[in-house]
Design a protein around this motif. Structure first.
Motif, PDB file in Angstrom:
ATOM      1  N   VAL A  69       0.834  -1.203   0.000  1.00  0.00           N
ATOM      2  CA  VAL A  69       0.000   0.000   0.000  1.00  0.00           C
ATOM      3  C   VAL A  69       0.868   1.253   0.000  1.00  0.00           C
ATOM      4  O   VAL A  69       0.538   2.250  -0.655  1.00  0.00           O
ATOM      5  CB  VAL A  69      -0.954  -0.005   1.216  1.00  0.00           C
ATOM      6  N   ILE A  70       1.989   1.216   0.713  1.00  0.00           N
ATOM      7  CA  ILE A  70       2.905   2.366   0.725  1.00  0.00           C
ATOM      8  C   ILE A  70       3.380   2.675  -0.692  1.00  0.00           C
ATOM      9  O   ILE A  70       3.434   3.838  -1.112  1.00  0.00           O
ATOM     10  CB  ILE A  70       4.097   2.087   1.664  1.00  0.00           C
ATOM     11  N   LYS A  71       3.712   1.631  -1.462  1.00  0.00           N
ATOM     12  CA  LYS A  71       4.150   1.834  -2.855  1.00  0.00           C
ATOM     13  C   LYS A  71       3.018   2.387  -3.713  1.00  0.00           C
ATOM     14  O   LYS A  71       3.240   3.264  -4.557  1.00  0.00           O
ATOM     15  CB  LYS A  71       4.657   0.513  -3.425  1.00  0.00           C
ATOM     16  N   GLN A  72       1.789   1.902  -3.486  1.00  0.00           N
ATOM     17  CA  GLN A  72       0.647   2.411  -4.249  1.00  0.00           C
ATOM     18  C   GLN A  72       0.404   3.884  -3.951  1.00  0.00           C
ATOM     19  O   GLN A  72       0.203   4.692  -4.865  1.00  0.00           O
ATOM     20  CB  GLN A  72      -0.604   1.605  -3.900  1.00  0.00           C
ATOM     21  N   VAL A  73       0.414   4.250  -2.665  1.00  0.00           N
ATOM     22  CA  VAL A  73       0.183   5.642  -2.278  1.00  0.00           C
ATOM     23  C   VAL A  73       1.301   6.537  -2.799  1.00  0.00           C
ATOM     24  O   VAL A  73       1.060   7.659  -3.261  1.00  0.00           O
ATOM     25  CB  VAL A  73       0.072   5.755  -0.738  1.00  0.00           C
ATOM     26  N   SER A  74       2.517   6.040  -2.751  1.00  0.00           N
ATOM     27  CA  SER A  74       3.662   6.803  -3.262  1.00  0.00           C
ATOM     28  C   SER A  74       3.514   7.072  -4.749  1.00  0.00           C
ATOM     29  O   SER A  74       3.755   8.189  -5.232  1.00  0.00           O
ATOM     30  CB  SER A  74       4.960   6.034  -2.994  1.00  0.00           C
ATOM     31  N   SER A  75       3.076   6.050  -5.479  1.00  0.00           N
ATOM     32  CA  SER A  75       2.886   6.194  -6.928  1.00  0.00           C
ATOM     33  C   SER A  75       1.755   7.163  -7.249  1.00  0.00           C
ATOM     34  O   SER A  75       1.857   7.979  -8.173  1.00  0.00           O
ATOM     35  CB  SER A  75       2.591   4.824  -7.544  1.00  0.00           C
ATOM     36  N   GLU A  76       0.680   7.134  -6.472  1.00  0.00           N
ATOM     37  CA  GLU A  76      -0.482   7.989  -6.732  1.00  0.00           C
ATOM     38  C   GLU A  76      -0.244   9.433  -6.313  1.00  0.00           C
ATOM     39  O   GLU A  76      -0.723  10.361  -6.955  1.00  0.00           O
ATOM     40  CB  GLU A  76      -1.709   7.437  -5.994  1.00  0.00           C
ATOM     41  N   SER A  77       0.505   9.637  -5.219  1.00  0.00           N
ATOM     42  CA  SER A  77       0.700  10.998  -4.692  1.00  0.00           C
ATOM     43  C   SER A  77       1.950  11.675  -5.217  1.00  0.00           C
ATOM     44  O   SER A  77       2.069  12.900  -5.166  1.00  0.00           O
ATOM     45  CB  SER A  77       0.760  10.948  -3.166  1.00  0.00           C
ATOM     46  N   GLY A  78       2.914  10.884  -5.695  1.00  0.00           N
ATOM     47  CA  GLY A  78       4.173  11.448  -6.157  1.00  0.00           C
ATOM     48  C   GLY A  78       5.199  11.618  -5.061  1.00  0.00           C
ATOM     49  O   GLY A  78       6.338  12.038  -5.314  1.00  0.00           O
ATOM     50  N   ASP A  79       4.843  11.301  -3.821  1.00  0.00           N
ATOM     51  CA  ASP A  79       5.785  11.374  -2.715  1.00  0.00           C
ATOM     52  C   ASP A  79       6.696  10.149  -2.727  1.00  0.00           C
ATOM     53  O   ASP A  79       6.339   9.085  -3.252  1.00  0.00           O
ATOM     54  CB  ASP A  79       5.048  11.441  -1.376  1.00  0.00           C
ATOM     55  N   SER A  80       7.850  10.281  -2.111  1.00  0.00           N
ATOM     56  CA  SER A  80       8.785   9.155  -2.056  1.00  0.00           C
ATOM     57  C   SER A  80       8.242   8.089  -1.105  1.00  0.00           C
ATOM     58  O   SER A  80       7.450   8.380  -0.199  1.00  0.00           O
ATOM     59  CB  SER A  80      10.151   9.629  -1.566  1.00  0.00           C
ATOM     60  N   THR A  81       8.660   6.853  -1.321  1.00  0.00           N
ATOM     61  CA  THR A  81       8.203   5.762  -0.448  1.00  0.00           C
ATOM     62  C   THR A  81       8.676   5.983   0.984  1.00  0.00           C
ATOM     63  O   THR A  81       7.980   5.604   1.931  1.00  0.00           O
ATOM     64  CB  THR A  81       8.725   4.412  -0.956  1.00  0.00           C
ATOM     65  N   GLU A  82       9.853   6.617   1.147  1.00  0.00           N
ATOM     66  CA  GLU A  82      10.359   6.888   2.493  1.00  0.00           C
ATOM     67  C   GLU A  82       9.443   7.865   3.227  1.00  0.00           C
ATOM     68  O   GLU A  82       9.156   7.704   4.422  1.00  0.00           O
ATOM     69  CB  GLU A  82      11.779   7.473   2.432  1.00  0.00           C
ATOM     70  N   CYS A  83       8.959   8.855   2.488  1.00  0.00           N
ATOM     71  CA  CYS A  83       8.057   9.855   3.089  1.00  0.00           C
ATOM     72  C   CYS A  83       6.732   9.211   3.492  1.00  0.00           C
ATOM     73  O   CYS A  83       6.209   9.464   4.583  1.00  0.00           O
ATOM     74  CB  CYS A  83       7.822  10.988   2.104  1.00  0.00           C
ATOM     75  N   VAL A  84       6.189   8.358   2.615  1.00  0.00           N
ATOM     76  CA  VAL A  84       4.923   7.685   2.908  1.00  0.00           C
ATOM     77  C   VAL A  84       5.107   6.706   4.060  1.00  0.00           C
ATOM     78  O   VAL A  84       4.236   6.579   4.931  1.00  0.00           O
ATOM     79  CB  VAL A  84       4.386   6.960   1.659  1.00  0.00           C
ATOM     80  N   ALA A  85       6.253   6.004   4.071  1.00  0.00           N
ATOM     81  CA  ALA A  85       6.526   5.061   5.157  1.00  0.00           C
ATOM     82  C   ALA A  85       6.625   5.794   6.492  1.00  0.00           C
ATOM     83  O   ALA A  85       6.173   5.289   7.532  1.00  0.00           O
ATOM     84  CB  ALA A  85       7.817   4.295   4.872  1.00  0.00           C
ATOM     85  N   GLU A  86       7.197   6.997   6.487  1.00  0.00           N
ATOM     86  CA  GLU A  86       7.293   7.795   7.711  1.00  0.00           C
ATOM     87  C   GLU A  86       5.895   8.211   8.184  1.00  0.00           C
ATOM     88  O   GLU A  86       5.605   8.190   9.394  1.00  0.00           O
ATOM     89  CB  GLU A  86       8.144   9.036   7.446  1.00  0.00           C
ATOM     90  N   GLU A  87       5.042   8.548   7.240  1.00  0.00           N
ATOM     91  CA  GLU A  87       3.671   8.905   7.588  1.00  0.00           C
ATOM     92  C   GLU A  87       2.938   7.704   8.200  1.00  0.00           C
ATOM     93  O   GLU A  87       2.200   7.846   9.183  1.00  0.00           O
ATOM     94  CB  GLU A  87       2.917   9.385   6.342  1.00  0.00           C
ATOM     95  N   ALA A  88       3.174   6.517   7.633  1.00  0.00           N
ATOM     96  CA  ALA A  88       2.562   5.295   8.174  1.00  0.00           C
ATOM     97  C   ALA A  88       3.038   5.039   9.593  1.00  0.00           C
ATOM     98  O   ALA A  88       2.257   4.633  10.468  1.00  0.00           O
ATOM     99  CB  ALA A  88       2.888   4.103   7.277  1.00  0.00           C
ATOM    100  N   SER A  89       4.316   5.303   9.850  1.00  0.00           N
ATOM    101  CA  SER A  89       4.870   5.109  11.183  1.00  0.00           C
ATOM    102  C   SER A  89       4.236   6.075  12.189  1.00  0.00           C
ATOM    103  O   SER A  89       3.925   5.695  13.326  1.00  0.00           O
ATOM    104  CB  SER A  89       6.387   5.304  11.156  1.00  0.00           C
ATOM    105  N   LEU A  90       4.001   7.321  11.764  1.00  0.00           N
ATOM    106  CA  LEU A  90       3.372   8.305  12.641  1.00  0.00           C
ATOM    107  C   LEU A  90       1.919   7.923  12.942  1.00  0.00           C
ATOM    108  O   LEU A  90       1.442   8.089  14.074  1.00  0.00           O
ATOM    109  CB  LEU A  90       3.428   9.693  11.993  1.00  0.00           C
ATOM    110  N   ILE A  91       1.228   7.411  11.920  1.00  0.00           N
ATOM    111  CA  ILE A  91      -0.156   6.957  12.124  1.00  0.00           C
ATOM    112  C   ILE A  91      -0.192   5.840  13.159  1.00  0.00           C
ATOM    113  O   ILE A  91      -1.040   5.822  14.063  1.00  0.00           O
ATOM    114  CB  ILE A  91      -0.765   6.481  10.790  1.00  0.00           C
ATOM    115  N   LEU A  92       0.750   4.909  13.033  1.00  0.00           N
ATOM    116  CA  LEU A  92       0.784   3.776  13.955  1.00  0.00           C
ATOM    117  C   LEU A  92       1.123   4.233  15.375  1.00  0.00           C
ATOM    118  O   LEU A  92       0.548   3.725  16.352  1.00  0.00           O
ATOM    119  CB  LEU A  92       1.792   2.732  13.469  1.00  0.00           C
TER     120      LEU A  92
END
Length: 615
Positions: A69-92
């Motif tokens: 899902v992180i890769k899908q969101v990264s592809s759709e938003s244009g953000d890097s996977t590292e940025c999306v992964a950091e957001e996922a970590s903050l959510i958790l």
């Protein structure tokens, strides 16, 4: 401990329910501090040692599903996977619990003090506890309590600690996070916080679902959530939410778990702590925001008497058995398990059926108190009743409810008049007793002059509070009441007209047992003594039928007001929409009262028991 058996008649013979034990009796005789600090050795799933909270987070963040899902969101938003992964970590981090036994022990000590002041008794079916102890060793367990009060989840954790069962991780709303100090203490007692609505946030949903499924797969702890999603302000069962139910079933669908045990828990209150608060919310008063200061102000409830409380742990329901012949698990093998899949139409239908079935089990195991019967009668007699007449009719209604299968807690070896006097004293804020006459009224209102609007509002609070207790017994009378309404509305006594299918025979059988009806070869005949019973049953549904009548009138009044403000364009648009709505409402309601579906309660209960109106 004192044990007490409650009986519920089932056709054709009486069926004995589990015995209850008052768990507060021992607490009143021993030290609360010693009890809170005692050795706690819970029974574990397959003997596994739960992983640490930090390890659990690491497993979630590194899971194939979340990474996909992180890769899908990264592809759709244009953000890097590292940025999306950091957001996922903050959510958790925002979501996850941090259970600590020391905090749990503090709560156990505090709640022991509070419960002993609030309740005369807290009765639990220990046979249900024994079934739960066995279930947690065999399969991952999901606890599904009914939700009528904030006290529900506190009592659940308290009881599991008391019986050396694994403490649950509890899905809680974000509202509690705003409570300074208390919010973090709840987190350290097993609560994990989720948003009320996810919208289209794909990443948030992925973190949440993977977090829950990881705890389930690892046997970390029992998962606890409320099927209804929120507290019922009317004490009727709300339409269940299926999102979280789908999440806990998915590991079974995908073959990751052999089975999952769903344990419905019915929590019943003789007097609900939030009774007047709920009534005011139904009348439009905004819900108070959860806060620590608000909790401290509410400590005055500790001086009140809330009677008894019953907690009934139902039989574990196997997801494997529920899904047999209904879910084709092979469809989940067409894609790798970590790739998100939307539930199919069949799965949606299965989830809805399972959710309503579980809510129905909760209802059937609700323990009803004498006040529920008294409130039902007082609402049907707004001018009040003589105490002698109330006593006589309550006793009659008690036998009728038992004959229809009610789970009634009626004190043994006590005169009916004594039981009723005790109930009236407990709920004295909702009524007045003068010269042997009982009537709903505001007895604790300040002795100051009020406007007519204020007087009506205060009266409405009392009536709605009383209606919330009446609503607790609706599931007992609903089937026979629908038959009574059908008979009252029908122009024919022909058997085929009133009872066109076999499902309706259950209601007919119940009324025949009471001598209300006689079923002849071609017609149904009401007995001479059955008029009062049918009249009572019709009056049970009457407020709800009136609610359907009032709704269009109210909406039409709103339309004319809005038309004056916004003009004829709004009126034309709204009337078109409202006409379609009324037609659908009429068609749906007609289906319920029609001969073909009048007793298909599992599919249609939401129209009565799920209605937002307290009437």
């Amino acid at each position: 401990m004192a044990s007490r058996a409650l009986y519920s008649p089932r056709h054709p013979v009486l069926k004995k329910r589990d015995d209850f034990e008052d768990v507060l009796e021992e607490r009143r005789r021993s030290s609360d501090l010693r009890y809170a600090l005692r050795c706690y050795t819970p029974t574990l799933y397959k003997g596994l040692v739960p992983c640490k909270v930090s390890m659990l987070k690491s497993i979630v963040l590194q899971s194939d599903h979340l990474q996909c899902v992180i890769k899908q969101v990264s592809s759709e938003s244009g953000d890097s996977t590292e940025c999306v992964a950091e957001e996922a970590s903050l959510i958790l981090d925002e979501m996850a619990h941090r259970m600590q036994l020391s905090t749990v022990r503090f709560f156990v000590f505090t709640l022991s003090k509070a419960f002993k002041r609030l309740f005369r008794s807290v009765c639990v079916n220990e046979e249900g506890i024994q079934r739960l102890q066995q279930a947690v060793q065999e399969h991952p367990v999901v606890l599904l309590p009914s939700h009528r009060s904030y006290m529900d989840f506190l009592m659940m954790s308290y009881l599991l600690y008391m019986f050396d069962l694994p403490l649950p991780v509890i899905a809680a709303g974000m509202d509690f996070m705003s409570m300074k100090f208390i919010g973090e203490m709840l987190r350290m007692s097993g609560a994990f916080f989720i948003r009320r609505s996810f919208g289209g946030d794909k990443l948030y949903w992925a973190v949440f679902s993977e977090y829950v499924k990881t705890m389930l797969r690892k046997g970390y702890a029992p998962i606890e959530f409320f099927l209804e999603g929120t507290r019922s302000r009317t004490c009727k069962s709300l339409t269940p939410k299926t999102g979280l139910l789908n999440i806990v079933m998915e590991p079974f669908f995908k073959g990751e778990l052999f089975d999952v045990s769903l344990v419905p828990v019915s929590i019943s209150y003789e007097r609900v702590l939030e009774e007047s608060l709920y009534a005011r919310e139904l009348l439009g008063v905004p819900k108070p925001k959860e806060s620590t200061s608000g909790l401290l102000k509410a400590r005055r409830v500790l001086s009140e008497d809330y009677g008894s409380m019953h907690v009934y742990f139902g039989h574990p329901v196997s997801v494997r058995s529920l899904a047999e012949g209904k879910i084709k698990r092979s469809q989940y093998n067409l894609l790798p398990r970590y790739i998100p899949q939307k539930p199919s139409v069949d799965t949606h239908e299965f989830l809805n059926d399972a959710a309503f079935r579980l809510v129905r089990i909760q209802e059937e195991n609700m323990v009803l108190k004498p006040w529920v019967l008294i409130a039902t009668l007082l609402l049907q007699n707004p001018d009040g009743m003589d105490l002698s007449s109330l006593t006589e009719q309550t006793d009659w209604l008690r036998h009728l409810a038992l004959a229809f299968g009610a789970f009634l807690d009626w004190p043994d070896h006590e005169a009916c008049s004594e039981v009723i006097s005790c109930s009236l004293a407990l709920h004295r804020r909702l009524l007045s007793v003068s010269a042997g006459h009982v009537q709903l009224s505001v007895t604790d209102a300040p002795q100051v002059e009020t406007t007519p609007e204020e007087a009506v509002f205060q009266r409405a609070v009392v009536v709605l509070s009383c209606a919330s207790y009446r609503n607790q017994i609706l599931h007992v009378f609903l089937r026979p009441a629908l038959l009574a309404v059908a008979m009252q509305s029908a122009n024919s006594s022909r058997k085929g007209y009133i009872l066109p299918n076999k499902k309706n025979n259950l209601s007919c059988y119940l009324l025949m047992k009471r001598g209300v009806l006689q079923v002849l070869e071609h017609e149904i005949v009401m007995s001479a003594s059955g008029q009062s019973t049918l009249a009572f049953l019709c009056s049970v549904l009457e407020p709800f039928l009136q609610g359907y009548q009032v709704t269009p009138y109210t909406q039409c009044a709103n339309v004319h007001y809005c038309a004056k403000v916004w003009g004829s364009v709004f009126l034309s648009f709204f009337l078109s929409f409202f006409l379609s709505f009324c037609i659908k409402l009429y068609q749906d309601f007609h289906k319920i009262l029609s001969s073909k579906t009048v007793f298909n309660i599992d599919n249609n209960r939401k129209y009565f028991l799920g209605n937002k109106s307290a009437y």
